[in-house]
Design an enzyme around this catalytic site. Structure first.
Site, PDB file in Angstrom:
ATOM      1  N   ASP A   1       0.831  -1.201   0.000  1.00 38.80           N
ATOM      2  CA  ASP A   1       0.000   0.000   0.000  1.00 38.80           C
ATOM      3  C   ASP A   1       0.868   1.254   0.000  1.00 38.80           C
ATOM      4  O   ASP A   1       0.557   2.243  -0.682  1.00 38.80           O
ATOM      5  CB  ASP A   1      -0.982   0.005   1.178  1.00 38.80           C
ATOM      6  CG  ASP A   1      -0.393  -0.536   2.470  1.00 38.80           C
ATOM      7  OD1 ASP A   1       0.764  -0.988   2.455  1.00 38.80           O
ATOM      8  OD2 ASP A   1      -1.089  -0.519   3.495  1.00 38.80           O
TER       9      ASP A   1
ATOM     10  N   ASP B   1       1.094  -7.106 -10.864  1.00 43.03           N
ATOM     11  CA  ASP B   1       0.094  -6.803 -11.886  1.00 43.03           C
ATOM     12  C   ASP B   1      -0.511  -5.424 -11.643  1.00 43.03           C
ATOM     13  O   ASP B   1      -0.601  -4.583 -12.548  1.00 43.03           O
ATOM     14  CB  ASP B   1      -0.990  -7.892 -11.840  1.00 43.03           C
ATOM     15  CG  ASP B   1      -1.930  -7.832 -13.033  1.00 43.03           C
ATOM     16  OD1 ASP B   1      -1.700  -7.019 -13.952  1.00 43.03           O
ATOM     17  OD2 ASP B   1      -2.907  -8.599 -13.055  1.00 43.03           O
TER      18      ASP B   1
END
Length: 370
Positions: free
Chosen positions: A224, A248
């Site tokens: 994050d 990804d």
């Protein structure tokens, strides 16, 4: 040099951008006295339509007989209602697994002439040049079981298992360290070790690998925070290594630093030496067949192939320099153009070929990229 290249056009704009890359490779062959043989194979939705499966065995055979593989893109809403085993994306996952394409390299480099195209302020993106190394054959996308069911309360539920073996982590992390030795010597390992057991093992494995590369600096970053730092301070990164799903997501986020997905190439490496190259962007079926797709990511993917699979450094630099020259001249495809005027897929490909053929550009290529 004679090399055989497997071509997997796929769906949507895949065939258009792949054809552009092939045109440029033919020019490279002409200018540098090489011979490239091309053989086509089906993958994705087009394979489902013609062969009934997203990855026919014939395609796998074509790939295994080649020296390198170029892929366009797969997918589209046409196949959204198909059962999961007959989705185009299954073909992409299957070829990664069958060829053991374990490490996906996604360079994120902002061309100076395109700094204004980024949604971020120019001063944030100028000089950005890093590579995301994504593990490609393990993790959530390949976990078992993956299913929908009805739980004991009668409510619909679903489960996907995030599964990794340590050996899968080791080889991609070591690849990242090897790459860092040839750059600035810094690896950022991205995980979620404060929550996930798989990430705790990932972090431990990265620490162990760091001991083998004392001249490379390792830092850990939670995913994050990494997502935030990619926008807040992208120049801090050199090599970013992470697991499949995180890679990804973060690589698609990072693509916006350059202003367009149409600018980012990628390479998927195997332990056998048979590597696959493809643009990062998707199949964009909404613009397919309109001659407006940006082929530069596919062309730059071909440059990565020349360098990584064939050892043709001068030729790879020549292609990259030609793309840079075209961009510096102000030529843009529709995704990058700010006004109504823009180049077509075909016309910007011709511009790249013309720049590649420029005697001055070729003779000065080494000094331009030292």
């Amino acid at each position: 040099m004679k090399k055989r290249i497997a071509l997997l056009p796929g769906d949507g704009i895949g065939p258009e951008v792949l054809e552009a890359a092939v045109d440029v490779l033919k020019s490279v062959a002409e200018h540098y006295q090489h011979e490239f043989e091309f053989e086509y194979g089906l993958i994705g939705g087009s394979a489902i339509d013609e062969a009934g499966v997203p990855l026919p065995e014939e395609t796998v055979a074509v790939c295994k007989a080649a020296d390198a593989i170029l892929l366009g893109a797969v997918g589209g809403p046409k196949w959204d209602q198909h059962p999961s085993e007959l989705r185009p994306e299954k073909g992409l996952l299957a070829i990664r697994k069958q060829l053991d394409l374990f490490a996906n390299l996604r360079p994120v480099k902002v061309f100076e002439s395109l700094a204004d195209a980024s949604p971020l302020k120019k001063e944030y993106v100028e000089g950005v040049d890093f590579v995301i190394v994504r593990e490609l054959t393990g993790g959530l996308y390949f976990g078992k079981p993956s299913e929908q069911y009805v739980n004991q309360d009668g409510e619909q539920a679903a489960v996907d298992t995030l599964f990794y073996k340590k050996t899968e982590m080791e080889r991609v992390i070591r690849e990242a360290f090897r790459m860092a030795k040839g750059r600035t010597g810094k690896v950022t390992s991205v995980d979620k070790a404060n929550v996930l057991e798989s990430s705790k093992l990932w972090r431990k494995t990265a620490e162990e690998a760091a001991g083998e590369f004392p001249d490379v600096k390792l830092e850990h970053m939670l995913v994050d925070n990494a997502a935030m730092q990619l926008i807040y301070a992208p120049r801090q990164f050199d090599i970013v290594v992470t697991e499949n799903m995180f890679g990804d997501i973060l690589s698609d986020e990072a693509s916006m630093l350059t202003g367009s997905l149409g600018m980012l190439p990628s390479a998927s490496l195997s332990s056998s030496g048979l590597h696959l190259y493809e643009p990062v962007h998707g199949s964009a079926p909404d613009i397919a067949g309109q001659n407006i797709a940006n082929p530069l990511a596919a062309i730059l993917s071909a440059a990565m192939m020349l360098r990584t699979s064939f050892g043709l450094e001068a030729e790879a630099k020549a292609v990259e320099h030609a793309v840079d020259q075209v961009l510096q001249s102000g030529k843009r495809t529709k995704d990058l153009a700010k006004g109504s005027e823009h180049c077509t897929t075909q016309s910007i490909t011709e511009e790249v070929k013309a720049a590649l053929a420029d005697d001055n550009a070729i003779s000065n290529i080494m000094t331009a990229y030292v």
